[in-house]
Design a protein around this motif. Structure first.
Motif, PDB file in Angstrom:
ATOM      1  N   ILE A  27       0.900  -1.053   0.055  1.00 34.37           N
ATOM      2  CA  ILE A  27       0.068   0.135   0.068  1.00 34.37           C
ATOM      3  C   ILE A  27       0.772   1.358  -0.023  1.00 34.37           C
ATOM      4  O   ILE A  27       1.817   1.159   0.954  1.00 34.37           O
ATOM      5  N   GLY A  28       0.659   2.036  -0.952  1.00 39.00           N
ATOM      6  CA  GLY A  28       1.507   3.478  -0.895  1.00 39.00           C
ATOM      7  C   GLY A  28       0.975   4.313  -2.030  1.00 39.00           C
ATOM      8  O   GLY A  28       0.031   4.076  -2.665  1.00 39.00           O
ATOM      9  N   ARG A  29       1.909   5.392  -2.247  1.00 38.55           N
ATOM     10  CA  ARG A  29       1.608   6.409  -3.387  1.00 38.55           C
ATOM     11  C   ARG A  29       2.121   5.933  -4.634  1.00 38.55           C
ATOM     12  O   ARG A  29       1.598   6.366  -5.664  1.00 38.55           O
ATOM     13  N   LEU A  37      -2.774   4.660  -3.608  1.00 40.42           N
ATOM     14  CA  LEU A  37      -3.475   5.542  -2.818  1.00 40.42           C
ATOM     15  C   LEU A  37      -3.161   6.893  -3.348  1.00 40.42           C
ATOM     16  O   LEU A  37      -1.925   7.265  -2.865  1.00 40.42           O
ATOM     17  N   ASN A  38      -3.768   7.897  -3.945  1.00 45.13           N
ATOM     18  CA  ASN A  38      -3.452   9.217  -4.308  1.00 45.13           C
ATOM     19  C   ASN A  38      -3.441  10.081  -2.908  1.00 45.13           C
ATOM     20  O   ASN A  38      -4.584  10.878  -2.793  1.00 45.13           O
ATOM     21  N   ASP A  39      -2.646  10.298  -1.972  1.00 45.70           N
ATOM     22  CA  ASP A  39      -2.776  10.927  -0.765  1.00 45.70           C
ATOM     23  C   ASP A  39      -1.347  11.366  -0.402  1.00 45.70           C
ATOM     24  O   ASP A  39      -0.557  10.589  -0.103  1.00 45.70           O
ATOM     25  N   ASP A  40      -0.991  12.777  -0.350  1.00 51.79           N
ATOM     26  CA  ASP A  40       0.165  13.311   0.196  1.00 51.79           C
ATOM     27  C   ASP A  40       0.599  12.934   1.461  1.00 51.79           C
ATOM     28  O   ASP A  40       1.659  13.098   1.874  1.00 51.79           O
ATOM     29  N   ARG A  44       5.550   6.775  -0.196  1.00 48.29           N
ATOM     30  CA  ARG A  44       5.585   6.022  -1.559  1.00 48.29           C
ATOM     31  C   ARG A  44       5.303   4.498  -1.077  1.00 48.29           C
ATOM     32  O   ARG A  44       4.689   3.934  -2.007  1.00 48.29           O
ATOM     33  N   PHE A  45       6.110   3.922  -0.352  1.00 48.84           N
ATOM     34  CA  PHE A  45       5.761   2.682   0.142  1.00 48.84           C
ATOM     35  C   PHE A  45       5.264   2.391   1.442  1.00 48.84           C
ATOM     36  O   PHE A  45       6.162   2.664   2.490  1.00 48.84           O
ATOM     37  N   HIS A  46       4.011   2.675   1.907  1.00 44.53           N
ATOM     38  CA  HIS A  46       3.611   2.942   3.224  1.00 44.53           C
ATOM     39  C   HIS A  46       3.533   1.839   4.064  1.00 44.53           C
ATOM     40  O   HIS A  46       3.908   1.895   5.310  1.00 44.53           O
ATOM     41  N   ALA A  47       3.010   0.629   3.742  1.00 45.51           N
ATOM     42  CA  ALA A  47       2.549  -0.558   4.644  1.00 45.51           C
ATOM     43  C   ALA A  47       2.317  -1.741   3.507  1.00 45.51           C
ATOM     44  O   ALA A  47       2.316  -1.620   2.480  1.00 45.51           O
TER      45      ALA A  47
END
Length: 229
Positions: A27-29, A37-40, A44-47
């Motif tokens: 999950i990430g940008r 997911l488009n969220d600042d 970039r690589f969140h979880a």
């Protein structure tokens, strides 16, 4: 093979369903993620979600703003059916089977049919251990931390120029939402507690119906706003 389904409840991608995804899932940008997911506020690589002996493990990848499960910050967590994952401004609903085929409420573990909504480590106010989730009426803080309402003037008007079929279709959607909400309201009970004031309690299956309903409404909104998707 463990397959997972992730429904996007809140965020730019609200209403999207990532159905029966094979692990690992990232999950990430970045485009390279399974779930982009488009969220600042999302790294970039969140979880990532990965399999460990048949259990689904969620790991925060040292993200800038962290990851929460059922309202609590986590670094690593074994996920259960119906867990709500928050990353940035996005809210995701987790299931380890395809919830399009069976209701997510069918997956509530028989060994633990009741648990608190946001912290399984907290018991009921009477000290009886794990039981229900709780809605607490918080006193006004005056700090201005509450988000502004999306519709400050109240319920939007129903469109005037609808065909007979369109009116029936809208009525069916609203009746579905009304019925689902009604079952939760009817089952909820009010209690008085010295530390919290007024407290509304409902069981875990009611909470699951609420999160499932939010996923359904998110899908409706996406379908209406993006009919060509």
């Amino acid at each position: 093979m463990t397959l997972v389904t992730i429904r996007v409840l809140e965020g730019m991608e609200r209403g999207l369903v990532y159905s029966r995804e094979a692990l690992p899932v990232s999950i990430g940008r970045e485009e390279d993620n399974t779930i982009q997911l488009n969220d600042d506020r999302i790294s970039r690589f969140h979880a990532k979600l990965q399999d460990h002996s048949g259990r689904v493990i969620l790991t925060d990848l040292d993200s800038t703003n962290g990851t929460r499960v059922n309202g609590h910050p986590i670094q690593m967590r074994v996920l259960q059916q119906g867990d709500v994952i928050a990353v940035g401004r996005c809210v995701l609903l987790f299931s380890s089977q395809d919830t399009d085929e069976e209701p997510i409420t069918d997956y509530i573990a028989e060994s633990d049919p009741m648990r608190t909504a946001y912290d399984p480590g907290h018991g009921s106010p009477d000290g009886s251990g794990l039981s229900d989730f709780e809605f607490v009426e918080q006193p006004e803080s005056g700090m201005g931390t509450e988000p502004s309402e999306l519709f400050p003037r109240g319920l939007p008007d129903v469109p005037a120029s609808l065909s007979g079929l369109e009116r029936v279709q809208i009525s069916d959607v609203l009746a579905y939402i009304h019925e689902r909400l009604g079952t939760v309201v009817r089952e909820a009970t009010e209690e008085l507690h010295s530390n919290h004031g007024r407290l509304i309690r409902a069981n875990w299956s009611s909470w699951m119906r609420l999160t499932s309903l939010q996923a359904d409404v998110a899908a409706y909104l996406r379908q209406v706003n993006n009919p060509n998707d």
